[in-house]
Design a protein around this motif. Sequence first.
Motif, PDB file in Angstrom:
ATOM      1  N   ARG A 192       0.863  -1.194   0.000  1.00 45.58           N
ATOM      2  CA  ARG A 192       0.000   0.000   0.000  1.00 45.58           C
ATOM      3  C   ARG A 192       0.888   1.228   0.000  1.00 45.58           C
ATOM      4  O   ARG A 192       1.969   1.207   0.571  1.00 45.58           O
ATOM      5  CB  ARG A 192      -0.872   0.065   1.256  1.00 45.58           C
ATOM      6  N   ARG A 193       0.386   2.280  -0.614  1.00 46.93           N
ATOM      7  CA  ARG A 193       1.125   3.545  -0.600  1.00 46.93           C
ATOM      8  C   ARG A 193       0.795   4.304   0.694  1.00 46.93           C
ATOM      9  O   ARG A 193      -0.230   4.045   1.299  1.00 46.93           O
ATOM     10  CB  ARG A 193       0.719   4.399  -1.806  1.00 46.93           C
ATOM     11  N   PRO A 194       1.665   5.247   1.084  1.00 47.92           N
ATOM     12  CA  PRO A 194       1.334   6.057   2.267  1.00 47.92           C
ATOM     13  C   PRO A 194       0.053   6.851   2.027  1.00 47.92           C
ATOM     14  O   PRO A 194      -0.191   7.290   0.903  1.00 47.92           O
ATOM     15  CB  PRO A 194       2.522   7.009   2.396  1.00 47.92           C
ATOM     16  N   ALA A 217      -1.605  10.062   2.045  1.00 48.75           N
ATOM     17  CA  ALA A 217      -1.263  11.480   2.137  1.00 48.75           C
ATOM     18  C   ALA A 217      -1.824  12.172   0.913  1.00 48.75           C
ATOM     19  O   ALA A 217      -1.802  11.625  -0.184  1.00 48.75           O
ATOM     20  CB  ALA A 217       0.252  11.674   2.216  1.00 48.75           C
ATOM     21  N   VAL A 218      -2.348  13.342   1.131  1.00 52.24           N
ATOM     22  CA  VAL A 218      -2.956  14.099   0.039  1.00 52.24           C
ATOM     23  C   VAL A 218      -2.111  15.333  -0.260  1.00 52.24           C
ATOM     24  O   VAL A 218      -1.865  16.140   0.633  1.00 52.24           O
ATOM     25  CB  VAL A 218      -4.384  14.550   0.430  1.00 52.24           C
ATOM     26  N   PRO A 219      -1.635  15.475  -1.503  1.00 55.26           N
ATOM     27  CA  PRO A 219      -0.828  16.661  -1.816  1.00 55.26           C
ATOM     28  C   PRO A 219      -1.638  17.941  -1.643  1.00 55.26           C
ATOM     29  O   PRO A 219      -2.844  17.950  -1.817  1.00 55.26           O
ATOM     30  CB  PRO A 219      -0.457  16.472  -3.287  1.00 55.26           C
ATOM     31  N   LEU A 220      -0.946  19.008  -1.301  1.00 52.79           N
ATOM     32  CA  LEU A 220      -1.579  20.314  -1.142  1.00 52.79           C
ATOM     33  C   LEU A 220      -1.877  20.925  -2.491  1.00 52.79           C
ATOM     34  O   LEU A 220      -1.308  20.545  -3.503  1.00 52.79           O
ATOM     35  CB  LEU A 220      -0.592  21.263  -0.465  1.00 52.79           C
ATOM     36  N   ARG A 258       5.516  18.519  -1.205  1.00 58.04           N
ATOM     37  CA  ARG A 258       4.239  18.692  -1.907  1.00 58.04           C
ATOM     38  C   ARG A 258       3.040  18.429  -0.998  1.00 58.04           C
ATOM     39  O   ARG A 258       1.898  18.673  -1.377  1.00 58.04           O
ATOM     40  CB  ARG A 258       4.183  17.836  -3.166  1.00 58.04           C
ATOM     41  N   PHE A 259       3.285  17.923   0.211  1.00 52.00           N
ATOM     42  CA  PHE A 259       2.193  17.735   1.168  1.00 52.00           C
ATOM     43  C   PHE A 259       2.131  18.889   2.168  1.00 52.00           C
ATOM     44  O   PHE A 259       1.255  18.935   3.020  1.00 52.00           O
ATOM     45  CB  PHE A 259       2.360  16.406   1.916  1.00 52.00           C
ATOM     46  N   VAL A 313       4.948  13.967   6.359  1.00 49.88           N
ATOM     47  CA  VAL A 313       3.992  12.849   6.350  1.00 49.88           C
ATOM     48  C   VAL A 313       4.654  11.675   7.077  1.00 49.88           C
ATOM     49  O   VAL A 313       5.660  11.149   6.607  1.00 49.88           O
ATOM     50  CB  VAL A 313       3.625  12.438   4.908  1.00 49.88           C
ATOM     51  N   GLU A 325       4.270   8.456   7.501  1.00 49.60           N
ATOM     52  CA  GLU A 325       4.562   7.186   6.823  1.00 49.60           C
ATOM     53  C   GLU A 325       5.691   7.350   5.798  1.00 49.60           C
ATOM     54  O   GLU A 325       6.549   6.473   5.653  1.00 49.60           O
ATOM     55  CB  GLU A 325       3.294   6.640   6.164  1.00 49.60           C
ATOM     56  N   ILE A 326       5.705   8.480   5.114  1.00 51.13           N
ATOM     57  CA  ILE A 326       6.788   8.732   4.150  1.00 51.13           C
ATOM     58  C   ILE A 326       8.118   8.871   4.888  1.00 51.13           C
ATOM     59  O   ILE A 326       9.146   8.319   4.474  1.00 51.13           O
ATOM     60  CB  ILE A 326       6.475   9.994   3.309  1.00 51.13           C
ATOM     61  N   ARG A 329       9.332   5.359   6.054  1.00 54.28           N
ATOM     62  CA  ARG A 329       9.882   4.559   4.956  1.00 54.28           C
ATOM     63  C   ARG A 329      11.279   5.054   4.582  1.00 54.28           C
ATOM     64  O   ARG A 329      12.180   4.263   4.314  1.00 54.28           O
ATOM     65  CB  ARG A 329       8.949   4.616   3.739  1.00 54.28           C
TER      66      ARG A 329
END
Lengths: 220, 347
Positions: free
Chosen positions: A205-207, A209-212, B40-41, B45, B47-48, B51
Amino acid sequence: MSRYLLAIDTATTRTSVALLDGPHTMVEVNREGATGHGEALPSLVAEVLQNISTNQLEAIAVGIGPGPFTGLRIGIAFARTMAWALEIKVIGVCTLDALAFDYLKDGLAPFGDFAVATDARRKEVYWAVYDRHGIRQGEPVVVRPGNISDRLLRLPTVGSGALLYSNDFSANVEPIYPSAAAIGRLGFAKLDGGEELTTEPLYLRRPDAVPLMSSPEWLR
Amino acid sequence: MKEPLVLGIETSCDETGIGIVRGLTLLADEIATSVDEHARFGGVVPEIASRAHLEALLPTLQKACDVANIKLRDLDAVAVTAGPGLVGALLVGTSAASALALALGRPLYAVNHLAAHISVDALESGAHTEPMIALLVSGGHTSLLRVSDVTADVQPLGSTLDDAAGEAFDKVARLLGLPFPGGPEIDRIASTGDRSSISFPRGFTSAKDQAAHSLDFSFSGLKTAVARYVEGLIREKRVVDVPAIAASFQEAVVDVLIEKALRACAQEGIDRLLIGGGVAANSRLRSVARERCEHAGIQLAIPRPGLCTDNGAMVATLGSLAMARDRPATALGFASSPGLPVTKALI
């Protein structure tokens, strides 16, 4: 001559640690708990290593999942660092393969093809199908039990996911948790088979997170 | 006896830091950062970051050993940040440190991230600089502390009741269209702006707040004031003077931080002030601190910018001080603690 291998798995709610001497499991210890792998792992490793020196270890095998992210990283960070410090090999083993290995018990699957499903939370399971020899059919996936075909749901299925969703997996069977002993046996097989040894975690699964938005409104 | 060789591991946020010290001599301070992956968040983050720690861990460990030119078996101890921080990020470091200590049969010191930020001053100022007042300012923390012994006795005097100072920098930067992380961006662009052009509010400095929150901070009102100001300009179709706004905002933050730090020194009767944490790398904060401390007769210590931001050297240093002061090592199987209180310097 002894061939000591330390095996660990932290990809499920069980933290499992074993010391093998070749194919022989000298000791395996387990601790339950969805969190707390970080506390459990060093203590369990110290426990299984109490009668040998770390310098006697030939290699370390570690379950690389798929499994919940934080648990996976605890095991992999530990295994990689210890192997690096001791200048020995570290071998990644798919955690679902370890469950399959224990189901077979060095024999053939009694009813042909079977599956492994562990709890992936969020109403999903980590899942893979195996043939009667224990050969995995493709890469593991993360999936909702309801999205698996009826034919595959009816296969004998081992692992905590099968038990948790027993309405879907009608033929859930033991074992429920992976054993470090199986991780160790599969680790030796990879080591002696000259396979490429990778310990990249199987996150699947990917993290979240939603980009701004790229810039504030007044600049757009 | 030869001074102890200590390796420190820091993974509490988005920096994978490995430091190696012998006594209080810095031999290596290697850092891998995932900051670009978070940009970009608009914030880190977890979890990022976690990792990235796992990927960076061994290469950074190897590099630190190469730079320090040491053999692992010569290490006398391993130190690691146990908290406060992001739990998934912390666990990568504590797991690796436990493995290293077990592999080598050496003691492990699980240490407090904030105490480590304070202790790093010992690399530049020597072993015995306590008592001191410490102002810790970063993206996650804004605290005033009385430090009697950085390994055993750190008492909180005040802290932010809402945003951390660094968080305010990030949020205002975003408002002004500047990239993440906002601290260095605002510092850079503020140098070309008039810092007295806009009078932004100073949190908890009114007479009314002095009684209850003499040494506490609040930055969310300031952030809102900047937002209202920018909205007003847009409504009136006037130019948004980013350098002036950045400089005036930065001045308000710096003003409050230094004023309260000096008040803490006076209140506690301590004439030494240490400023640490990522925001202590801010050039305006450093110069205002120097000016006002000199004026107040306070001895100021601010580590060089590279030691203010998160790093492994500070963790190794606290481990080294813990050994020098005969503190007990940490038992294997300790818990990483995302909310570890500053009063617990060692676990």
